[in-house]
Design an enzyme around this catalytic site. Structure first.
Site, mmCIF file in Angstrom:
data_model
loop_
_atom_site.group_PDB
_atom_site.id
_atom_site.type_symbol
_atom_site.label_atom_id
_atom_site.label_comp_id
_atom_site.label_asym_id
_atom_site.label_seq_id
_atom_site.Cartn_x
_atom_site.Cartn_y
_atom_site.Cartn_z
ATOM 1 N N PRO A 147 39.144 -25.315 49.782
ATOM 2 C CA PRO A 147 39.954 -25.105 48.575
ATOM 3 C C PRO A 147 39.301 -25.762 47.361
ATOM 4 C CG PRO A 147 41.211 -26.218 50.314
ATOM 5 C CD PRO A 147 39.791 -26.178 50.757
ATOM 6 N N GLU A 148 39.128 -24.996 46.316
ATOM 7 C CA GLU A 148 38.644 -25.561 45.062
ATOM 8 C C GLU A 148 39.815 -25.600 44.076
ATOM 9 O OE1 GLU A 148 34.920 -24.962 43.430
ATOM 10 O OE2 GLU A 148 33.883 -24.564 45.297
ATOM 11 N N HIS A 198 48.926 -27.920 63.988
ATOM 12 C CA HIS A 198 48.219 -28.359 62.786
ATOM 13 C C HIS A 198 49.141 -28.546 61.584
ATOM 14 C CE1 HIS A 198 44.600 -27.975 65.028
ATOM 15 N NE2 HIS A 198 44.722 -26.674 65.173
ATOM 16 N N ARG A 200 41.448 -29.228 60.133
ATOM 17 C CA ARG A 200 40.317 -30.150 60.214
ATOM 18 C C ARG A 200 40.657 -31.562 59.743
ATOM 19 N NH1 ARG A 200 35.083 -27.125 58.030
ATOM 20 N NH2 ARG A 200 34.166 -29.025 58.872
ATOM 21 N N ARG A 251 19.565 -36.679 29.764
ATOM 22 C CA ARG A 251 19.584 -36.560 31.224
ATOM 23 C C ARG A 251 18.605 -35.474 31.683
ATOM 24 N NH1 ARG A 251 24.381 -38.675 33.549
ATOM 25 N NH2 ARG A 251 23.238 -38.389 35.504
#
Ligand code: ZN
Length: 271
Positions: free
Chosen positions: A2-3, A90, A109, A152
């Site tokens: 998931p983002e 789960h 997980r 940078r």
């Protein structure tokens, strides 16, 4: 994994189920996820009324009228199930509301997390400390990136993944935004000029908002009795499309692995 858009979609999906509702049952079904689940979670949340829900970076925040905030992270595989037909092994946290709705946080997980914080202690939460501005908020601007990138030599892609520079951006949407703004992922960050950074900021918002909109429609389709909030498939521009045409029409998507992460990009349009 998931983002940010999946977390935002999850929060939007949970709001109508939770906001203004009293939690009649709070049942952690194991002691830990990635780290221990607070032992007083059940006691502090049972009977509390949920006031609002928010997202910060990739965390979802459930605020209650007892001045507590339940902070959840979906880790690699977490998702909330709404009114599941039955609970499975789960499903690690179950909530029930006074409207008779049931929610289960499912995480096969167990890389996710659950924390319970007093509202005024939120800023001190380890997950939030030192975070950069939200990519969809007013703090992310081209001049801000110009200042942070100045001098940078690290690749621009690497710095965009740095949560201290922008909060909550992950590999998928960084690849997508760099392609849409025609910036070479390995370009030294300090060499990216203001016009390109303006395109980049716009592209970040475009790809995230499109993903959230797609998630919203998936949610309407699937958030039925055994609905799962949080994941949706989406057609990407370059991510996962090695060897396929780039939307620019002039090149094929290439994949390059650095630091264990795949970068998908197009040499025809990204410079
Ligand atoms: Zn291209």
């Amino acid at each position: 994994m998931p983002e940010l858009p999946e977390v935002e979609t999850t929060v939007r999906g949970l709001r109508p189920v939770l906001e203004g509702r009293r939690l009649t049952l709070v049942e952690p079904r194991r002691p830990d996820l990635r780290r221990p689940i607070p032992v007083d979670l059940r006691q502090r949340l049972t009977g509390a009324t949920v006031t609002t829900l928010d997202r910060r970076a990739k965390y979802g925040l459930i605020h209650t009228d007892r001045n507590d905030t339940l902070v959840f992270h979906l880790g690699m595989s977490g998702r909330w199930r709404v009114d599941p037909d039955e609970l499975g092994t789960h499903d690690h946290l179950v909530l029930e509301t006074d409207a008779g709705r049931q929610l289960a946080l499912n995480d096969a997980r167990r890389f996710g997390s659950l924390d319970l914080l007093a509202r005024d202690a939120l800023d001190g939460f380890a997950g939030f400390r030192g975070l950069g501005p939200e990519p969809l908020g007013p703090g992310l601007t081209a001049p801000y990136l110009l200042a942070r990138f100045a001098g940078r030599v690290a690749p621009v892609k690497l710095l965009l993944l740095d949560q201290r520079i922008v909060a909550g951006l992950g590999n998928i949407y960084v690849c997508e935004a760099l392609n849409l703004s025609r910036i070479l992922p390995r370009a030294p960050a300090g060499a990216v000029g203001l016009p390109a950074l303006k395109r980049l900021v716009k592209a970040v918002r475009t790809v995230l908002e499109a993903a959230i909109a797609a998630g919203g429609s998936t949610l309407r389709d699937y958030a039925r009795p055994d609905g799962e909030l949080g994941y949706f498939s989406k057609q990407f521009r370059v991510y996962g499309r090695e060897g396929l045409p780039c939307p620019c029409g002039r090149g094929l998507v290439e994949r390059q692995v650095d630091g264990g992460r795949s970068t998908f990009w197009c040499r025809a349009c990204q410079r």
